[in-house]
Design an enzyme around this catalytic site. Structure first.
Site, mmCIF file in Angstrom:
data_model
loop_
_atom_site.group_PDB
_atom_site.id
_atom_site.type_symbol
_atom_site.label_atom_id
_atom_site.label_comp_id
_atom_site.label_asym_id
_atom_site.label_seq_id
_atom_site.Cartn_x
_atom_site.Cartn_y
_atom_site.Cartn_z
ATOM 1 N N TYR A 109 0.708 -1.074 0.264
ATOM 2 C CA TYR A 109 0.068 -0.022 0.030
ATOM 3 C C TYR A 109 0.962 1.180 0.052
ATOM 4 C CZ TYR A 109 -2.988 3.570 1.605
ATOM 5 O OH TYR A 109 -4.040 4.814 1.643
ATOM 6 N N GLU A 197 -3.628 7.524 -4.106
ATOM 7 C CA GLU A 197 -3.639 6.296 -3.257
ATOM 8 C C GLU A 197 -3.410 5.354 -4.514
ATOM 9 O OE1 GLU A 197 -6.062 4.522 0.217
ATOM 10 O OE2 GLU A 197 -7.097 4.317 -1.854
#
Ligand code: GDP
Ligand code: MN
Length: 388
Positions: A109, A197
């Protein structure tokens, strides 16, 4: 403003960030052709909506062959996708992204956004990527590492390496990650993005990094100088009323209650919602018509509120500082007449020319209750919304 995953990936690619190859399809037939053109045995068919959580909601499908790609696209296109990031109505799927599958070894991530308190860009990274980063943040926050970028110096390669080591990347992968993160930093700064993101950022079985997903959010106030990004806006993914409001320069946010609020000034708007809630009511919206408002803006604001079927009563709370109360009253009256208003309205007008404004409302013959005390006004509108 948000971009779709396929648009984000195209932007990433321009900044040298590795993305898998894919083709956008707006019909099942086009999805079949895309799968054929990609030439791989399997493809991933991904619903393009402005929300995450698609994987768990059936919006991401790994399929074998063009037939199956067409079938998967048919099951998505024209429908609405409800994920845990959307409301109960979900968002319309008007296109699917057909992508070459990746051979995933690890899901990481990474994200970057503006930390307003520290006044700098923060990057967050975690080896626990995949679908549930919110859970990771809540239960095991130590699995997420933050680095802050000094705006004068910009993102430094050593900072990217720190994140790379934290995620247990090899030396080669850390080099790839450093390039990738510098690319994301350029997207943030050069494109006026407020958030980027990538979840998941994958390590393939061959040991290479790819961005498998991409979420981008842009600062609305900078869109005037980001024409190319502004042109990629997809109105179908946005709240219709919020869009109409933006056209008239009104600050409008749809909420879940049944009391339509029209207020001038963001601070007063927040105080108004607080007092409505204090007295047991629920605001249907946040609406700030602004300091130097005009009768036309008031009319448009009123139309917006009355266009919401859930609104049962309207609360107008205006402080006449720069703007004059009689002008606001005229706007309200015009709007009521134009929209054939049937809802009860409580109006609190305070400040410059308030007597004149209240008089105009009383003489209008419309179902408008002028109240000058804030508490009394809130209590009245809550009762009216409950049908009492
Ligand atoms: P989100 O659920 O909206 O965040 O959608 P993502 O694009 O992140 O996809 C969700 C999940 O689908 C990912 O975490 C992957 O596990 C899986 N996925 C997406 N693309 C691929 C792919 O190319 N190959 C494989 N095997 N899985 C994929
Ligand atoms: Mn994702």
């Amino acid at each position: 403003m948000n971009l779709h995953e396929y648009q984000a990936k195209a932007l990433f690619a321009r900044f040298g960030i590795p993305v898998p190859e894919g083709i956008l399809a707006e019909s099942p037939e086009a999805a079949r052709a895309a799968a054929k053109a990609l030439g791989t045995e399997k493809v991933v068919v991904k619903a393009q909506v402005h929300a995450g959580g698609r994987g768990k909601a059936g919006g991401v499908k790994l399929v074998t062959g063009p037939d199956a790609a067409e079938e998967a696209a048919k099951g998505m296109l024209g429908k609405r996708l409800v994920t845990k990031q959307t409301d109960a109505k979900g968002l319309p799927i008007n296109s699917v992204w057909v992508e070459k599958p990746s051979n995933i070894a690890r899901e990481l991530y990474v994200s970057g956004l503006v930390d307003r308190t520290r006044e700098r860009i923060v990057f967050m990274a975690s080896a626990a990527g995949g679908m549930d980063i919110e859970e990771v943040a809540e239960h095991t926050p130590e699995k997420i590492k933050h680095i802050y970028v000094n705006p004068a110096a910009g993102l430094q390669p050593y900072q990217a390496r720190e994140l790379g080591f934290f995620m247990d990347l090899t030396k080669e992968q850390t080099d790839q990650f450093t390039k990738l993160l510098l690319g994301l930093y350029r997207v943030l700064t050069e494109c006026d993005a407020s958030m980027v993101e990538v979840n998941p950022l994958i390590v393939t079985a061959e040991g290479n990094l790819f961005t498998l997903d991409g979420k981008l959010n842009f600062d609305e106030n900078a869109l005037f100088r980001q024409k190319e990004i502004a042109n990629q806006r997809d109105p179908a993914q946005e709240d219709e009323r919020e869009r109409a409001a933006a056209k008239y320069d009104l600050n409008y946010v749809t909420l879940e209650g049944n009391i339509g609020c029209m207020v001038n000034g963001a601070g007063l708007a927040m105080a108004t919602m607080d007092i409505v809630k204090l007295h047991g009511g629920q605001p249907a919206n946040f609406l700030d018509v602004g300091g130097g408002t005009t009768a036309e803006k008031v009319t448009e604001a009123f139309k917006l509120i009355t266009a919401s079927p859930e609104v049962k009563a309207i609360f107008i709370n205006i402080f006449g500082g720069i703007v004059k109360c009689d002008l606001i009253a005229e706007g309200i009256i015009t709007a009521c007449k134009q929209t054939g208003l049937k809802l009860p309205v409580v109006a609190r007008l305070q400040g410059t020319n308030m007597e004149k404004g209240q008089q105009l409302l009383r003489d209008s013959g419309l179902a408008i209750t002028p109240v000058s005390d804030l508490t009394e006004a809130a209590q009245t509108v809550v009762k009216l919304a409950q049908g009492k």
